[in-house]
Design a protein around this motif. Sequence first.
Motif, short mmCIF file in Angstrom:
data_model
loop_
_atom_site.label_atom_id
_atom_site.label_comp_id
_atom_site.label_asym_id
_atom_site.label_seq_id
_atom_site.Cartn_x
_atom_site.Cartn_y
_atom_site.Cartn_z
N TYR A 23 -2.87 -6.38 -3.68
CA TYR A 23 -2.60 -5.00 -3.21
C TYR A 23 -3.14 -3.98 -4.20
N ARG A 44 4.05 12.16 12.20
CA ARG A 44 4.85 11.01 11.74
C ARG A 44 6.32 11.41 11.63
N GLY A 70 3.98 4.86 -1.90
CA GLY A 70 2.68 5.16 -1.29
C GLY A 70 2.27 6.57 -1.64
N HIS A 74 8.00 9.46 2.59
CA HIS A 74 9.46 9.37 2.70
C HIS A 74 10.18 9.97 1.50
N ASP A 89 6.33 2.54 -7.26
CA ASP A 89 5.23 1.84 -6.58
C ASP A 89 4.49 1.02 -7.64
N GLY A 90 3.86 -0.06 -7.19
CA GLY A 90 3.10 -0.88 -8.12
C GLY A 90 1.68 -0.39 -8.32
N SER A 91 1.27 0.59 -7.48
CA SER A 91 -0.11 1.08 -7.57
C SER A 91 -0.14 2.45 -8.24
N ASP A 115 6.16 -3.13 -10.30
CA ASP A 115 5.95 -4.15 -9.27
C ASP A 115 7.33 -4.67 -8.84
N LEU A 133 9.43 1.12 3.02
CA LEU A 133 8.99 1.48 4.38
C LEU A 133 7.47 1.53 4.53
N ASN A 135 5.65 -0.60 6.48
CA ASN A 135 5.10 -1.96 6.52
C ASN A 135 4.56 -2.38 5.16
N HIS A 139 2.90 -7.07 2.09
CA HIS A 139 1.91 -7.32 1.04
C HIS A 139 2.24 -8.54 0.18
N LEU A 140 3.45 -9.07 0.32
CA LEU A 140 3.81 -10.24 -0.48
C LEU A 140 3.36 -11.49 0.28
N1 SAM Z 1 5.85 3.77 2.18
C1 SAM Z 1 4.53 4.38 2.23
C2 SAM Z 1 4.25 4.89 3.61
O1 SAM Z 1 4.99 4.55 4.54
O2 SAM Z 1 3.30 5.67 3.79
C3 SAM Z 1 3.45 3.46 1.70
C4 SAM Z 1 3.15 2.24 2.44
S1 SAM Z 1 1.73 1.36 1.87
C5 SAM Z 1 1.36 0.54 3.38
C6 SAM Z 1 2.38 0.02 0.88
C7 SAM Z 1 2.74 0.39 -0.54
O3 SAM Z 1 3.39 -0.73 -1.16
C8 SAM Z 1 1.53 0.70 -1.40
O4 SAM Z 1 1.70 1.95 -2.01
C9 SAM Z 1 1.46 -0.44 -2.40
O5 SAM Z 1 0.96 -0.05 -3.65
C10 SAM Z 1 2.91 -0.87 -2.49
N2 SAM Z 1 3.08 -2.28 -2.91
C11 SAM Z 1 2.58 -3.37 -2.31
N3 SAM Z 1 2.94 -4.49 -2.97
C12 SAM Z 1 3.71 -4.08 -4.02
C13 SAM Z 1 4.39 -4.76 -5.07
N4 SAM Z 1 4.34 -6.10 -5.19
N5 SAM Z 1 5.10 -4.03 -5.96
C14 SAM Z 1 5.13 -2.68 -5.86
N6 SAM Z 1 4.50 -1.97 -4.90
C15 SAM Z 1 3.80 -2.67 -3.98
#
Ligand code: SAM
Length: 264
Positions: A23, A44, A70, A74, A89-91, A115, A133, A135, A139-140
């Motif tokens: 991710y 949205r 993200g 939210h 967030d992890g990113s 993370d 939220l 979806n 990502h896991l």
């Molecule tokens: N919640 C936001 C929205 O609805 O617009 C963002 C959704 S985006 C699809 C998924 C988010 O999950 C990304 O910002 C990504 O960096 C984060 N993410 C994914 N895997 C992660 C992990 N293992 N640890 C922390 N964050 C993670």
Amino acid sequence: MAMNRRAQDYGADPLAVRDTNHYQSEYIHGFVEKWDELIDWDARARSEGDFFIRQLKEQGARKVLDVATGTGFHSLQLLRAGFEVTSADGSPTMLAKAFDNARRRDFILRTIHADWRWLNRDVHDFYDAVICLGNSFTHLHNDNDRRKALAEFYATLRHDGILILDQRNYDAILDHRIEPTHNYYYCGDNVRATPEYVDETLARFRYEFPGEHVFHLNMFPLRKGYVRQLLREVGFQKVTTYGDFQETYHDTEPDFFIHVAEKS
Ligand code: SAM
């Protein structure tokens, strides 16, 4: 570093990329910018209504940890509604964008780069609610990572806290091969999101933006029953699942499921 990459990199065999750590390099700057530019926050907000605010208020929640911030949609909504919000967030690319989005709307986000699998290394507080939220949990890519993440969410909740976690209706895609309608999360006509490839352990989605900008996400197709079972197995006492923000739904119809898991 992932932040500076210009293109997504899935290597020679994109369908082989089924790695939780990926991710970090999927959400490259260009994708995040397009996403935010073209997904209509107002539309949205209208689709979701006050669903999450109502859920949180019903449970008496005040202090909320958004673990999948993200670009901040939210987190900002909840701040505006008067909740005390911490945004994780992890990113780093996402957190930077979220901070910027909030600042332009006169809010300062309290951010934590973490993370989920090691959340409590960086989050040193307790919350009434954790939200995951858009979806994001998809990502896991393996069972162990999912259990670990949920256990970390559970641990940061107060004894009567709740977790709200949503997911795309992958059962419908896996079992019936139908395309979700994308009413809720890809608002507006600017984004076309299609499942390019799906099997029991991979859902590769293609995101097309105007100007021939194409990005992908390789996700794990979570079945609803499996997620409910995981939530119970990590210790949540009650799990209520809503379909597209309704309590009654036909199993193939909703685009999204929202699980509300209560710790006690
Ligand atoms: N919640 C936001 C929205 O609805 O617009 C963002 C959704 S985006 C699809 C998924 C988010 O999950 C990304 O910002 C990504 O960096 C984060 N993410 C994914 N895997 C992660 C992990 N293992 N640890 C922390 N964050 C993670």
